[in-house]
Structure formats: structure tokens, C-alpha cells
Scaffold this motif. Structure first.
Motif, PDB file in Angstrom:
ATOM      1  N   ALA A   4       0.785  -1.339   0.064  1.00  0.00           N
ATOM      2  CA  ALA A   4      -0.137   0.028   0.033  1.00  0.00           C
ATOM      3  C   ALA A   4       0.782   1.133  -0.069  1.00  0.00           C
ATOM      4  N   ALA A   5       0.408   2.244  -0.673  1.00  0.00           N
ATOM      5  CA  ALA A   5       1.201   3.602  -0.786  1.00  0.00           C
ATOM      6  C   ALA A   5       1.048   4.095   0.695  1.00  0.00           C
ATOM      7  N   PRO A   6       2.095   5.133   0.960  1.00  0.00           N
ATOM      8  CA  PRO A   6       1.880   5.799   2.262  1.00  0.00           C
ATOM      9  C   PRO A   6       0.552   6.644   2.254  1.00  0.00           C
ATOM     10  N   GLU A   7       0.115   7.192   3.491  1.00  0.00           N
ATOM     11  CA  GLU A   7      -0.855   8.035   3.573  1.00  0.00           C
ATOM     12  C   GLU A   7      -0.538   9.374   2.735  1.00  0.00           C
ATOM     13  N   GLY A   8      -1.858   9.519   2.048  1.00  0.00           N
ATOM     14  CA  GLY A   8      -1.502  10.972   1.219  1.00  0.00           C
ATOM     15  C   GLY A   8      -1.168  10.769   0.036  1.00  0.00           C
ATOM     16  N   ILE A   9      -0.829   9.432  -0.651  1.00  0.00           N
ATOM     17  CA  ILE A   9      -0.281   9.083  -1.807  1.00  0.00           C
ATOM     18  C   ILE A   9      -1.238   8.427  -2.575  1.00  0.00           C
ATOM     19  N   ASP A  10      -1.568   8.765  -3.684  1.00  0.00           N
ATOM     20  CA  ASP A  10      -2.591   7.795  -4.914  1.00  0.00           C
ATOM     21  C   ASP A  10      -1.904   7.592  -5.966  1.00  0.00           C
ATOM     22  N   PRO A  11      -1.062   6.340  -6.332  1.00  0.00           N
ATOM     23  CA  PRO A  11      -0.055   6.388  -7.471  1.00  0.00           C
ATOM     24  C   PRO A  11      -1.032   6.309  -8.749  1.00  0.00           C
ATOM     25  N   SER A  12      -2.164   5.970  -8.486  1.00  0.00           N
ATOM     26  CA  SER A  12      -2.857   6.001  -9.972  1.00  0.00           C
ATOM     27  C   SER A  12      -3.543   6.957 -10.645  1.00  0.00           C
ATOM     28  N   VAL A  13      -3.243   8.592  -9.743  1.00  0.00           N
ATOM     29  CA  VAL A  13      -4.101   9.728 -10.091  1.00  0.00           C
ATOM     30  C   VAL A  13      -2.789  10.519 -11.114  1.00  0.00           C
ATOM     31  N   PRO A  14      -3.097  10.701 -12.263  1.00  0.00           N
ATOM     32  CA  PRO A  14      -2.697  11.480 -13.208  1.00  0.00           C
ATOM     33  C   PRO A  14      -2.183  13.165 -12.696  1.00  0.00           C
ATOM     34  N   GLU A  81       6.810  17.996   7.563  1.00  0.00           N
ATOM     35  CA  GLU A  81       7.902  18.897   7.292  1.00  0.00           C
ATOM     36  C   GLU A  81       9.155  18.047   7.058  1.00  0.00           C
ATOM     37  N   THR A  82       9.162  16.989   6.204  1.00  0.00           N
ATOM     38  CA  THR A  82      10.152  15.964   6.041  1.00  0.00           C
ATOM     39  C   THR A  82      10.070  15.521   4.720  1.00  0.00           C
ATOM     40  N   GLY A  83      11.589  14.997   4.073  1.00  0.00           N
ATOM     41  CA  GLY A  83      11.148  14.124   2.902  1.00  0.00           C
ATOM     42  C   GLY A  83      10.849  12.729   3.169  1.00  0.00           C
ATOM     43  N   LEU A  84      10.346  12.244   2.145  1.00  0.00           N
ATOM     44  CA  LEU A  84       9.700  10.914   2.385  1.00  0.00           C
ATOM     45  C   LEU A  84      10.126   9.838   1.042  1.00  0.00           C
ATOM     46  N   GLU A  85      10.116   8.824   1.229  1.00  0.00           N
ATOM     47  CA  GLU A  85      10.021   7.806   0.156  1.00  0.00           C
ATOM     48  C   GLU A  85       8.756   7.669  -0.662  1.00  0.00           C
ATOM     49  N   GLY A  86       8.523   7.274  -1.653  1.00  0.00           N
ATOM     50  CA  GLY A  86       7.173   7.106  -2.206  1.00  0.00           C
ATOM     51  C   GLY A  86       7.378   6.226  -3.421  1.00  0.00           C
ATOM     52  N   PRO A  87       6.036   5.795  -3.979  1.00  0.00           N
ATOM     53  CA  PRO A  87       5.968   5.069  -5.050  1.00  0.00           C
ATOM     54  C   PRO A  87       5.948   5.847  -6.223  1.00  0.00           C
ATOM     55  N   ARG A  88       6.161   5.129  -7.391  1.00  0.00           N
ATOM     56  CA  ARG A  88       5.814   6.045  -8.676  1.00  0.00           C
ATOM     57  C   ARG A  88       4.612   6.125  -8.937  1.00  0.00           C
ATOM     58  N   LEU A  89       4.335   7.441  -9.384  1.00  0.00           N
ATOM     59  CA  LEU A  89       3.203   7.997  -9.608  1.00  0.00           C
ATOM     60  C   LEU A  89       2.700   7.791 -11.177  1.00  0.00           C
TER      61      LEU A  89
END
Length: 117
Positions: A4-14, A81-89
């Protein structure tokens, strides 16, 4: 193991487009672009006169954005207020390579450096 993507991230949205939504509506300009990782809204960075990416976070509560610049894939979490890792959008990953930064072409004033934050 969860994928699952982290909260606040939806990888499917262009992304909403190739430029800052609000700057485009007002025939304005930006320094760099940021993309909301939850809804795809493209806004301008905090160096830009409009600071629309941060304004989008404040208006919607969508906490995570990603750089929308070619060759950059970093994420920022406004709430923490920090950087984070996320999936490919969803594609495209950035504005078109031929679109300059600052941009867009033809709307950036010659004294643009005097207007950045």
C-alpha cells in the motif's frame, strides 16, 4: 508485506497538467513545479511568486507532494515537514523537457530573480 502507498499518496492519479493550475489561470509564471501525490494538482514551488503547491496543501490538507521537474523524483510531506520515500506516480512524471524552468516560455519576466522567495 504490504504494498500500500503511504497515507496521502495515490499512485493511480495523473497530474492535472503540465503547468501550475493557478498560474495558468492567471497567465502567471513559476520557478519550479510540484505535484500533489494525492489528487495530482500541479502547483508552483515556494520560490515562485504564487507558492501554489503550499497553498494547495493548506486548502485541501493533502500532505504529500512530489517534484514535477524532469529528472527529480523526491517527495515532501508538508504535514511532517520532511522528505519521504514514495511509489512511482502515474505518468507523466514531470513537465515536458522542452518547457523551461522558470516557465512557461514567454511569461517569465526578465527580472524574475527579483520576484522569487
Amino acid at each position: 508485506m504490504s504494498t500500500a502507498a503511504p497515507e496521502g499518496i495515490d499512485p493511480s492519479v495523473p497530474p492535472s497538467g503540465t503547468g501550475c493550475v493557478e498560474c495558468e489561470e492567471a497567465a502567471g509564471w513559476w520557478v519550479h513545479l510540484r505535484r500533489c501525490a494525492q489528487c495530482g494538482h500541479v502547483g508552483c514551488c515556494d520560490s515562485s511568486p504564487g507558492q501554489h503547491a503550499t497553498a494547495h496543501f493548506r486548502a485541501t490538507g493533502h500532505p504529500v507532494m512530489q517534484s514535477f521537474e524532469p529528472g527529480e523524483d523526491w517527495f515532501w510531506d508538508f504535514a511532517r515537514e520532511t522528505g519521504l520515500e514514495g511509489p512511482r506516480l502515474a505518468d507523466p512524471q514531470a513537465h515536458p523537457e522542452e518547457q523551461p524552468a522558470p516557465g512557461p516560455a514567454g511569461r517569465v519576466p526578465p527580472d524574475w530573480r527579483d520576484h522569487v522567495h
